[in-house]
Design a protein around this motif. Sequence first.
Motif, short mmCIF file in Angstrom:
data_model
loop_
_atom_site.label_atom_id
_atom_site.label_comp_id
_atom_site.label_asym_id
_atom_site.label_seq_id
_atom_site.Cartn_x
_atom_site.Cartn_y
_atom_site.Cartn_z
N GLN B 198 0.87 -1.17 0.00
CA GLN B 198 0.00 0.00 0.00
C GLN B 198 0.90 1.22 0.00
OE1 GLN B 198 -2.43 -1.06 3.59
NE2 GLN B 198 -4.13 -0.54 2.26
N ALA B 199 0.37 2.31 -0.50
CA ALA B 199 1.17 3.53 -0.49
C ALA B 199 0.24 4.73 -0.33
CB ALA B 199 1.98 3.66 -1.77
N ASP B 200 0.70 5.68 0.45
CA ASP B 200 -0.10 6.88 0.75
C ASP B 200 0.88 8.05 0.77
OD1 ASP B 200 -1.91 7.97 3.73
OD2 ASP B 200 -1.95 8.66 1.65
N GLY B 201 0.65 9.07 -0.07
CA GLY B 201 1.57 10.21 -0.10
C GLY B 201 2.27 10.29 -1.45
N LEU B 202 3.30 11.10 -1.52
CA LEU B 202 4.01 11.32 -2.77
C LEU B 202 5.39 10.71 -2.74
CD1 LEU B 202 3.03 15.03 -3.52
CD2 LEU B 202 2.30 13.01 -4.77
N LEU B 203 5.64 9.78 -3.64
CA LEU B 203 6.95 9.15 -3.75
C LEU B 203 7.31 9.06 -5.23
CD1 LEU B 203 6.43 6.16 -1.27
CD2 LEU B 203 8.14 7.95 -0.98
N THR B 204 8.58 9.28 -5.55
CA THR B 204 9.01 9.08 -6.93
C THR B 204 9.27 7.59 -7.15
OG1 THR B 204 11.36 9.31 -6.43
CG2 THR B 204 10.15 11.35 -6.93
N LYS B 205 9.44 7.25 -8.42
CA LYS B 205 9.71 5.85 -8.77
C LYS B 205 11.01 5.38 -8.10
CE LYS B 205 10.41 2.94 -12.82
NZ LYS B 205 11.63 2.99 -13.57
N GLU B 206 12.01 6.26 -8.12
CA GLU B 206 13.31 5.89 -7.53
C GLU B 206 13.19 5.70 -6.02
OE1 GLU B 206 13.79 7.39 -11.41
OE2 GLU B 206 12.91 8.49 -9.72
N GLU B 207 12.38 6.55 -5.40
CA GLU B 207 12.20 6.43 -3.95
C GLU B 207 11.50 5.12 -3.59
OE1 GLU B 207 10.11 10.11 -3.25
OE2 GLU B 207 11.91 11.11 -2.48
N ILE B 208 10.52 4.75 -4.41
CA ILE B 208 9.82 3.49 -4.16
C ILE B 208 10.79 2.32 -4.30
CG2 ILE B 208 8.07 1.91 -5.05
CD1 ILE B 208 6.31 4.32 -5.63
N GLU B 209 11.63 2.38 -5.32
CA GLU B 209 12.59 1.29 -5.52
C GLU B 209 13.56 1.19 -4.35
OE1 GLU B 209 12.54 1.18 -10.41
OE2 GLU B 209 14.23 2.13 -9.37
N LYS B 210 14.00 2.34 -3.85
CA LYS B 210 14.90 2.31 -2.69
C LYS B 210 14.18 1.76 -1.47
CE LYS B 210 18.11 6.01 -3.80
NZ LYS B 210 18.39 7.43 -3.68
N LEU B 211 12.93 2.20 -1.28
CA LEU B 211 12.18 1.72 -0.12
C LEU B 211 11.93 0.22 -0.19
CD1 LEU B 211 9.58 4.53 0.63
CD2 LEU B 211 11.43 3.76 2.10
N LEU B 212 11.74 -0.28 -1.40
CA LEU B 212 11.57 -1.74 -1.55
C LEU B 212 12.82 -2.46 -1.07
CD1 LEU B 212 9.70 -2.03 -4.99
CD2 LEU B 212 8.80 -2.52 -2.73
N ASP B 213 13.99 -1.92 -1.41
CA ASP B 213 15.24 -2.54 -0.94
C ASP B 213 15.36 -2.44 0.57
OD1 ASP B 213 17.19 -1.40 -3.80
OD2 ASP B 213 16.05 -3.24 -3.46
N TYR B 214 15.08 -1.24 1.11
CA TYR B 214 15.23 -1.04 2.55
C TYR B 214 14.26 -1.94 3.33
CZ TYR B 214 17.65 3.32 1.22
OH TYR B 214 18.51 4.26 0.67
N THR B 215 13.03 -2.02 2.86
CA THR B 215 12.05 -2.83 3.61
C THR B 215 12.35 -4.31 3.46
OG1 THR B 215 10.52 -2.67 1.71
CG2 THR B 215 10.16 -1.13 3.54
N ASN B 216 12.90 -4.69 2.32
CA ASN B 216 13.30 -6.09 2.14
C ASN B 216 14.37 -6.47 3.15
OD1 ASN B 216 14.72 -8.50 0.81
ND2 ASN B 216 12.91 -8.20 -0.44
N GLU B 217 15.33 -5.59 3.35
CA GLU B 217 16.39 -5.85 4.35
C GLU B 217 15.79 -5.89 5.76
OE1 GLU B 217 18.98 -6.86 1.95
OE2 GLU B 217 19.64 -6.71 4.05
N ALA B 218 14.86 -5.00 6.03
CA ALA B 218 14.22 -4.97 7.36
C ALA B 218 13.42 -6.24 7.58
CB ALA B 218 13.33 -3.74 7.48
N ALA B 219 12.75 -6.72 6.52
CA ALA B 219 11.94 -7.94 6.64
C ALA B 219 12.81 -9.13 7.02
CB ALA B 219 11.19 -8.21 5.34
N LYS B 220 14.02 -9.18 6.49
CA LYS B 220 14.94 -10.29 6.85
C LYS B 220 15.23 -10.26 8.35
CE LYS B 220 17.09 -10.53 2.32
NZ LYS B 220 18.14 -10.01 1.47
#
Lengths: 198, 244
Positions: B198-220
């Motif tokens: 889910q997403a709420d607010g304003l994010l660029t494509k690059e920011e989303i890609e970075k967040l996907l990496d960061y959250t993936n690491e956090a999920a581990k």
Amino acid sequence: MKIYLPGDLIKDDVKANKVAIRSENGKTYACVVGTVKDGFFKPFELAYIPSVNDKIIGIVYEKKARIAFVDTGTAFNGILQLTNEVNIEQGSIIMARVMKIEDDNNLLLTDVKTLKKENAMLIFIHPSKIARIIGKEGSMLSLIKEKTQCQILIGLNGYIVIYGKNVKNVIKAINFIVERAHLENLTNQVSSLLSKGG
Amino acid sequence: MAKKMKLIINGKRLDGRNPLELRNISIKLGVIKNADGSAYIEWGKNKIIASAFGPKEALPKHLADPHRAVLRCVYMMAPFCSLEEHGKIGFTRRSVEISKLLKEALSDIVLLDMFPNTIIDVYVNVLQADGSTRVASLTAASLALLNAGLPLKGLIAAVSGGKADNTLIIDLGKEEDNYGQADMPIAYNSNGDIILFQADGLLTKEEIEKLLDYTNEAAKKIFEIERNAIYETYGKEMKKTLRM
């Protein structure tokens, strides 16, 4: 003791209850939390799925002319065809064998025995713990019976009926096992517990 | 209109964390005696309890699915869990939404086709809320299902990503959730697949890609915390007793 979590790869060749493990692309994965012992995957927790020939205990909740419905405490209700030999009423506690499992999850029961309700204690534990109450080749159950001098009837669906004067000690032992069902060397501990408790 | 609030000061968040740092998480299993399975999670100041029941008979009968179990989820916030919830009792639009997404995410991991014509109920109650309760709830719910002995493909690790003061952050607290620029709750299964986004607010494509990496690491890291909690639970006696 290696504990497997759902999704963990089991490298050894193991046998297990059909819902405890799954195969995918030739590999075996655990579906529930458990451990491998003597070539078997032993789940610490497992939802009950009945098999044909399972001996279960249930309570008759509705009786009609030729049929009775049995509450087994699980997702699977029992159906009993009434004959002249079978004497049951609504509220009767019965022990029976599963003859057939219908598509709608009803269990056709046979070899019915009505259990006495006088001086009986009926308890329910999670079906996945029943195997530890029975023990290897019935060793744990025999130990409890011997130490308490109680009669104990066990249904694989989780119901247990106890008769005797030392019901309190039987329940103490069962509770002890249920809390430690995932641990080893329980038989000796239960024996000490019952010897101390009287 | 939300008031402006400084959320990142000298590179640190309001609670002293770095932008990519998780809050403390502690998990206990088997906390409710009468549930088939349960889990209690403290995630920062969030306190959430999840319980699972089933498989049980599908009643009324018309609810039954002949091919698989029906999974029902209820997410509720206690009236005392936060100042915003104070005085609210019962379902809100938000709790209906989160109940739905919990059900959809959990359906990915539960092997429902092993239990046709049955129902599995999951209840999640938020006792104290401090931001990102949906992801903490989803994590707790997956552990409650494990504790109930229901066959699963794996576990779930969920975490929120977001942006505050133009800085990408993970695991949003309450103020960041309310006053930040974006909030992105995301859940992963054991294979690393995304099962909630889910997403709420304003994010660029690059920011989303970075967040996907960061959250993936956090999920581990969250999977590791879950694993340790399970090992701790099943390495010692549990308080699960019989019913009479």
